[in-house]
Motif scaffolding. Structure first.
Motif, short mmCIF file in Angstrom:
data_model
loop_
_atom_site.label_atom_id
_atom_site.label_comp_id
_atom_site.label_asym_id
_atom_site.label_seq_id
_atom_site.Cartn_x
_atom_site.Cartn_y
_atom_site.Cartn_z
N TRP A 171 41.82 -20.63 58.06
CA TRP A 171 41.28 -21.94 57.73
C TRP A 171 41.00 -22.70 59.02
O TRP A 171 41.89 -22.86 59.85
CB TRP A 171 42.25 -22.71 56.83
CG TRP A 171 42.38 -22.06 55.48
CD1 TRP A 171 43.44 -21.39 54.97
CD2 TRP A 171 41.37 -22.00 54.46
NE1 TRP A 171 43.18 -20.91 53.72
CE2 TRP A 171 41.90 -21.26 53.37
CE3 TRP A 171 40.07 -22.47 54.36
CZ2 TRP A 171 41.19 -21.01 52.21
CZ3 TRP A 171 39.35 -22.22 53.20
CH2 TRP A 171 39.91 -21.51 52.14
N VAL A 172 39.77 -23.13 59.18
CA VAL A 172 39.31 -23.70 60.45
C VAL A 172 39.15 -25.22 60.37
O VAL A 172 39.59 -25.95 61.27
CB VAL A 172 37.96 -23.05 60.85
CG1 VAL A 172 37.49 -23.62 62.19
CG2 VAL A 172 38.09 -21.54 60.92
N LEU A 173 38.50 -25.71 59.35
CA LEU A 173 38.28 -27.15 59.17
C LEU A 173 38.82 -27.60 57.82
O LEU A 173 38.73 -26.86 56.85
CB LEU A 173 36.79 -27.48 59.25
CG LEU A 173 36.10 -27.36 60.61
CD1 LEU A 173 34.60 -27.58 60.46
CD2 LEU A 173 36.68 -28.36 61.62
N PRO A 174 39.38 -28.82 57.77
CA PRO A 174 39.56 -29.76 58.87
C PRO A 174 40.67 -29.31 59.83
O PRO A 174 41.54 -28.54 59.44
CB PRO A 174 39.96 -31.05 58.15
CG PRO A 174 40.65 -30.57 56.90
CD PRO A 174 39.91 -29.33 56.50
N PHE A 175 40.62 -29.79 61.07
CA PHE A 175 41.71 -29.51 62.00
C PHE A 175 42.99 -30.13 61.46
O PHE A 175 42.97 -31.22 60.87
CB PHE A 175 41.41 -30.11 63.38
CG PHE A 175 40.25 -29.47 64.09
CD1 PHE A 175 40.01 -28.12 63.97
CD2 PHE A 175 39.42 -30.23 64.91
CE1 PHE A 175 38.95 -27.51 64.64
CE2 PHE A 175 38.36 -29.66 65.58
CZ PHE A 175 38.13 -28.29 65.43
N THR A 176 44.09 -29.46 61.67
CA THR A 176 45.38 -29.99 61.21
C THR A 176 46.34 -30.08 62.39
O THR A 176 46.31 -29.22 63.29
CB THR A 176 46.00 -29.09 60.13
OG1 THR A 176 46.13 -27.76 60.64
CG2 THR A 176 45.13 -29.07 58.88
N ALA A 177 47.15 -31.09 62.38
CA ALA A 177 48.15 -31.26 63.44
C ALA A 177 49.29 -30.28 63.21
O ALA A 177 49.57 -29.89 62.07
CB ALA A 177 48.68 -32.69 63.43
N SER A 178 49.94 -29.87 64.28
CA SER A 178 51.09 -28.99 64.17
C SER A 178 52.21 -29.69 63.41
O SER A 178 52.34 -30.92 63.46
CB SER A 178 51.60 -28.58 65.56
OG SER A 178 50.58 -27.95 66.29
#
Length: 266
Positions: A171-178
């Motif tokens: 899964w690429v988008l949306p970016f997710t925070a760690s």
């Protein structure tokens, strides 16, 4: 008896031709393995470096205002599907398309001849280059900002070892925070939000390219393994047919001798 011997001879010739073909295909795949896995490793390293930067950026509260981190309630999925360019690779292509069944409504971007034939595309996996990845990434990011889809994934194959490859979705988008904030001493100028928006295209492109190269390495390895197995099976069949042929031939000779001896005694 003569007919049986003739049929066995034809079958032996057919299996022998198959054996030569599978050995040749296996040899070609073996020659490509080192180059493909080397390209895969380099792309993995680059992707890991980019993802490390993205992790630092997305851990910043400021970066959460980026349009590329915006989570939506919808379920409109766009998938980049990476298949092989050719067949004769065991279950490599089937595993990709089997995984795709879980997303029947997804919009597909195909890479690899088998996927392009199925979904109408133009990118082949073996000759896929970074410029192609940048073109795709630019269009995907623009469409995501314009809310034409809600999430982006890559259906590809993960290389575990020379005997094991596994279909997966990145899964690429949306970016997710760690889940855990990344501790770092890097100062981003002018700020994390601006930098994240600027490097988003590079991040998506590097992920696409790395996925294509890893999938291509998996295809080559899968074809080598499939051809090695096919060659072994063909050789076993050839040995059995040769034994059966020798026994039939021996039986025919024995019968001829018996008939000659019987005729002379009369």
């Amino acid at each position: 008896m003569g007919a049986d011997i003739k049929n066995l001879r034809v079958r032996i010739g057919s299996v022998d031709s198959t054996l030569h073909f599978t050995k040749a295909m296996g040899l070609v795949a073996s020659l490509k393995v080192r180059k493909a896995t080397s390209a895969m490793e380099k792309s993995r390293e680059y992707e890991a470096a980019i993802n490390n930067v993205i992790s630092m950026l997305t851990s910043s509260p400021e970066a959460k205002r980026s349009p590329y981190m915006k989570k939506r309630e919808g379920n409109r999925t766009r998938l980049i599907v990476i298949s092989g360019d050719r067949g004769l690779a065991g279950g490599y292509n089937n595993n990709i398309f089997k995984l795709l069944r879980d997303y029947p409504d997804a919009e597909i971007i195909p890479i690899g001849k088998r996927a392009c034939d199925k979904f109408s595309g133009r990118y082949h996996a073996e000759h896929f280059i970074y410029d192609y990845a940048l073109d795709i990434a630019e269009k995907l990011l623009q469409d995501f900002v314009e809310e034409k889809f809600d999430r982006l994934g890559i259906v590809c194959t993960r290389y575990k070892n020379i005997l094991s490859q596994e279909a997966q979705i990145k899964w690429v988008l949306p970016f997710t925070a760690s889940e855990e904030a990344v501790q770092h001493s890097v100062i981003f100028e002018p700020d994390e939000l601006t930098v994240l928006n600027e490097v988003a295209e590079i991040c998506v492109a590097s992920t696409i390219l790395a996925s294509v190269r890893e999938s291509f390495a998996c295809e080559i390895v899968a074809r080598k393994n499939a051809m090695d197995t096919a060659s072994k099976n063909a050789q076993d069949m050839l040995d059995d047919l040769q034994l059966e042929y020798n026994m039939a031939r021996q039986s025919s000779i024995t019968q001829e001798i018996t008939e000659i001896v019987a005729g002379s005694e009369e």
